[in-house]
Design a protein around this motif. Structure first.
Motif, mmCIF file in Angstrom:
data_model
loop_
_atom_site.group_PDB
_atom_site.id
_atom_site.type_symbol
_atom_site.label_atom_id
_atom_site.label_comp_id
_atom_site.label_asym_id
_atom_site.label_seq_id
_atom_site.Cartn_x
_atom_site.Cartn_y
_atom_site.Cartn_z
ATOM 1 N N ILE A 22 0.840 -1.192 0.000
ATOM 2 C CA ILE A 22 0.000 0.000 0.000
ATOM 3 C C ILE A 22 0.878 1.247 0.000
ATOM 4 O O ILE A 22 0.781 2.086 -0.899
ATOM 5 C CB ILE A 22 -0.968 -0.016 1.208
ATOM 6 C CG1 ILE A 22 -1.856 -1.275 1.167
ATOM 7 C CG2 ILE A 22 -1.823 1.247 1.208
ATOM 8 C CD1 ILE A 22 -2.663 -1.510 2.433
ATOM 9 N N THR A 23 1.768 1.375 0.979
ATOM 10 C CA THR A 23 2.644 2.555 1.068
ATOM 11 C C THR A 23 4.110 2.118 1.038
ATOM 12 O O THR A 23 4.425 0.936 1.203
ATOM 13 C CB THR A 23 2.426 3.340 2.377
ATOM 14 O OG1 THR A 23 3.039 2.611 3.460
ATOM 15 C CG2 THR A 23 0.949 3.556 2.673
ATOM 16 N N ASP A 24 4.989 3.111 0.892
ATOM 17 C CA ASP A 24 6.422 2.805 0.940
ATOM 18 C C ASP A 24 6.824 2.164 2.268
ATOM 19 O O ASP A 24 7.752 1.368 2.320
ATOM 20 C CB ASP A 24 7.240 4.086 0.729
ATOM 21 C CG ASP A 24 7.148 4.611 -0.695
ATOM 22 O OD1 ASP A 24 6.945 3.803 -1.623
ATOM 23 O OD2 ASP A 24 7.260 5.841 -0.869
ATOM 24 N N ALA A 25 6.104 2.502 3.327
ATOM 25 C CA ALA A 25 6.428 1.899 4.627
ATOM 26 C C ALA A 25 6.116 0.407 4.636
ATOM 27 O O ALA A 25 6.679 -0.348 5.436
ATOM 28 C CB ALA A 25 5.645 2.601 5.740
ATOM 29 N N ASP A 26 5.230 -0.024 3.756
ATOM 30 C CA ASP A 26 4.850 -1.444 3.684
ATOM 31 C C ASP A 26 5.706 -2.211 2.690
ATOM 32 O O ASP A 26 5.692 -3.446 2.688
ATOM 33 C CB ASP A 26 3.388 -1.577 3.216
ATOM 34 C CG ASP A 26 2.432 -0.766 4.055
ATOM 35 O OD1 ASP A 26 2.650 -0.675 5.267
ATOM 36 O OD2 ASP A 26 1.464 -0.216 3.486
ATOM 37 N N SER A 27 6.407 -1.511 1.820
ATOM 38 C CA SER A 27 7.011 -2.162 0.650
ATOM 39 C C SER A 27 8.153 -3.094 1.024
ATOM 40 O O SER A 27 9.088 -2.701 1.730
ATOM 41 C CB SER A 27 7.519 -1.082 -0.302
ATOM 42 O OG SER A 27 8.292 -1.671 -1.321
ATOM 43 N N TRP A 28 8.091 -4.316 0.486
ATOM 44 C CA TRP A 28 9.169 -5.283 0.739
ATOM 45 C C TRP A 28 10.507 -4.773 0.228
ATOM 46 O O TRP A 28 11.547 -5.214 0.670
ATOM 47 C CB TRP A 28 8.833 -6.637 0.109
ATOM 48 C CG TRP A 28 9.065 -6.711 -1.383
ATOM 49 C CD1 TRP A 28 8.567 -5.871 -2.338
ATOM 50 C CD2 TRP A 28 9.876 -7.670 -2.063
ATOM 51 N NE1 TRP A 28 9.006 -6.256 -3.579
ATOM 52 C CE2 TRP A 28 9.814 -7.365 -3.433
ATOM 53 C CE3 TRP A 28 10.635 -8.767 -1.652
ATOM 54 C CZ2 TRP A 28 10.491 -8.112 -4.399
ATOM 55 C CZ3 TRP A 28 11.301 -9.510 -2.614
ATOM 56 C CH2 TRP A 28 11.232 -9.169 -3.971
ATOM 57 N N LEU A 29 10.489 -3.819 -0.718
ATOM 58 C CA LEU A 29 11.745 -3.274 -1.240
ATOM 59 C C LEU A 29 12.540 -2.594 -0.133
ATOM 60 O O LEU A 29 13.751 -2.424 -0.256
ATOM 61 C CB LEU A 29 11.468 -2.260 -2.360
ATOM 62 C CG LEU A 29 10.789 -2.793 -3.613
ATOM 63 C CD1 LEU A 29 10.508 -1.650 -4.582
ATOM 64 C CD2 LEU A 29 11.644 -3.866 -4.284
ATOM 65 N N ARG A 41 12.664 -3.762 2.992
ATOM 66 C CA ARG A 41 13.033 -4.705 4.061
ATOM 67 C C ARG A 41 14.487 -5.109 3.949
ATOM 68 O O ARG A 41 15.167 -5.293 4.931
ATOM 69 C CB ARG A 41 12.195 -5.977 3.972
ATOM 70 C CG ARG A 41 10.710 -5.749 3.945
ATOM 71 C CD ARG A 41 10.085 -5.941 5.316
ATOM 72 N NE ARG A 41 8.787 -5.290 5.342
ATOM 73 C CZ ARG A 41 7.669 -5.875 4.910
ATOM 74 N NH1 ARG A 41 7.699 -7.109 4.472
ATOM 75 N NH2 ARG A 41 6.535 -5.236 4.943
ATOM 76 N N ASN A 42 14.966 -5.288 2.729
ATOM 77 C CA ASN A 42 16.246 -5.974 2.544
ATOM 78 C C ASN A 42 17.327 -5.116 1.918
ATOM 79 O O ASN A 42 18.399 -5.605 1.652
ATOM 80 C CB ASN A 42 16.045 -7.207 1.662
ATOM 81 C CG ASN A 42 15.017 -8.140 2.251
ATOM 82 O OD1 ASN A 42 15.009 -8.354 3.452
ATOM 83 N ND2 ASN A 42 14.146 -8.675 1.411
ATOM 84 N N THR A 43 17.062 -3.880 1.637
ATOM 85 C CA THR A 43 18.078 -3.101 0.942
ATOM 86 C C THR A 43 18.641 -2.024 1.849
ATOM 87 O O THR A 43 18.001 -1.578 2.792
ATOM 88 C CB THR A 43 17.508 -2.436 -0.331
ATOM 89 O OG1 THR A 43 16.495 -1.533 0.073
ATOM 90 C CG2 THR A 43 16.963 -3.459 -1.287
#
Ligand code: XIL
Length: 330
Positions: A293-300, A302-304
């Motif tokens: 939904i938002t950038d705060a939710d984005s899996w992108l 989590r790992n970068t």
């Protein structure tokens, strides 16, 4: 109201269960989902490690809570995911058995999960049956997942056949993967699989392009050609997990997009959604789902080590110009 502009499903990935950003407890996220989307994909809650933690134990409670929310809101659900090499329970990774044991175990896994949702709800309209079976290198390289090693090379065909008998004729069954919008040899491997499945009358309805893309790749022409090849097989195409990472040329660490970058992201969304609409005729459109939904939710994120801004809403829940870019393409 993004979805009301479209003649195809417009979806978003949502968290459920105990996640801090669960759609079930976040009022601002509910407002966004209910305003702009008609479809949801459970980002994690229907994955095998959560639904099927032990061979004899299924845990549907959190997924059912999400299903109840979708029913109450009139949303439909794209089920994700039945057979994948990642996010599996240890008991599957360590399963010791003959090929016949593996076949029976896979059939039971698929049938139990698909039937649970089919019997209790009527709004699961499609499933990712098999996810990421191919290696990136192309050729005809199937990944050596435990499913391939245990069930045999025909595990994909078997999974679709099991899913069809459990789901019935009206649910769309997808093969889902990443990178084929920009990797011709991987796309060719997948098309060869499709040709073989169809030659053997295996029930597959569509190909899911995850579409974890960025500002540079794929170029629009390559993307349209890839879509057209799938359409030519008579299959639906769905963009199942779309997000747009920053340009690989932007190496600096930033905490928010500049206004210019927001406009560039909007233009990129408009170009990719337009390409999809141009290359895929209406009857073949499985729709487009954004992965978070938002950038705060984005899996992108989590790992970068750097921040990404690849979805349609900012972390403060305000819409990005990219929402308008998407809408302008419809
Ligand atoms: C990702 C989720 O977004 C993360 O929250 C989770 O930690 C890992 O999986 N391809 C898929 C999705 O098919 O299931 C993945 O989702 C992203 C890549």
């Amino acid at each position: 109201h993004l979805h009301s502009l479209a003649d195809m499903p417009i979806g978003v990935a949502v968290e459920a269960g105990g996640a801090i950003n669960s759609i079930l407890t976040s009022t601002p996220r509910q407002a966004i989902v209910e305003a702009h989307f008609d479809t949801v994909t459970p980002e994690n809650i229907m994955k095998p490690f959560l639904l099927h933690p032990q061979q004899e134990t299924y845990d549907f409670a959190n997924a059912d809570a999400l299903m109840d929310y979708t029913v109450a809101q009139g949303l439909v659900v794209h089920g994700h995911v039945l057979i994948w090499h990642a996010q599996q329970p240890d008991w599957i990774n360590n399963f010791a058995g003959t090929q016949a044991d593996w076949q029976a175990m896979m059939d039971d896994h698929i049938a139990t999960i698909v039937e649970h949702f089919a019997q209790n709800y009527d709004n699961v309209v499609s499933w990712d049956v098999v996810n990421e079976a191919f290696l990136d290198g192309g050729g005809s390289q199937l990944r050596d997942s435990v499913w391939r090693l245990g069930v045999g090379d025909d595990y994909i065909a078997r999974a679709f056949t099991s899913a069809r008998s459990a789901a019935g004729a009206n649910v769309d069954l997808y093969y889902n993967d990443y990178g084929m919008e920009n990797n011709g040899s991987k796309l060719n491997s997948i098309l060869a699989m499709v040709d073989e499945l169809q030659a053997n009358s295996v029930p597959i309805d569509g190909i899911g392009f995850q579409m974890h893309v960025n500002m540079d790749y794929p170029d629009v022409g390559t993307f349209k050609q890839a879509l057209a090849k799938v359409v030519s097989r008579g299959l639906k195409v769905k963009l199942t997990e779309m997000d747009v990472a920053r340009s690989t040329l932007d190496t600096d660490r930033i905490s928010q997009l500049t206004p210019e970058m927001q406009i560039a992201l909007a233009d990129r969304y408009q170009a990719l959604v337009s390409a999809y609409l141009e290359a895929v005729p209406a009857a073949s459109r499985g729709g487009i789902t954004v992965w978070g939904i938002t950038d705060a939710d984005s899996w992108l994120n989590r790992n970068t080590s750097r921040l990404e801004f690849g979805v349609l809403f900012n972390s403060d829940f305000t819409p990005k110009p990219a929402l308008q870019g998407f809408a302008d393409a419809l």
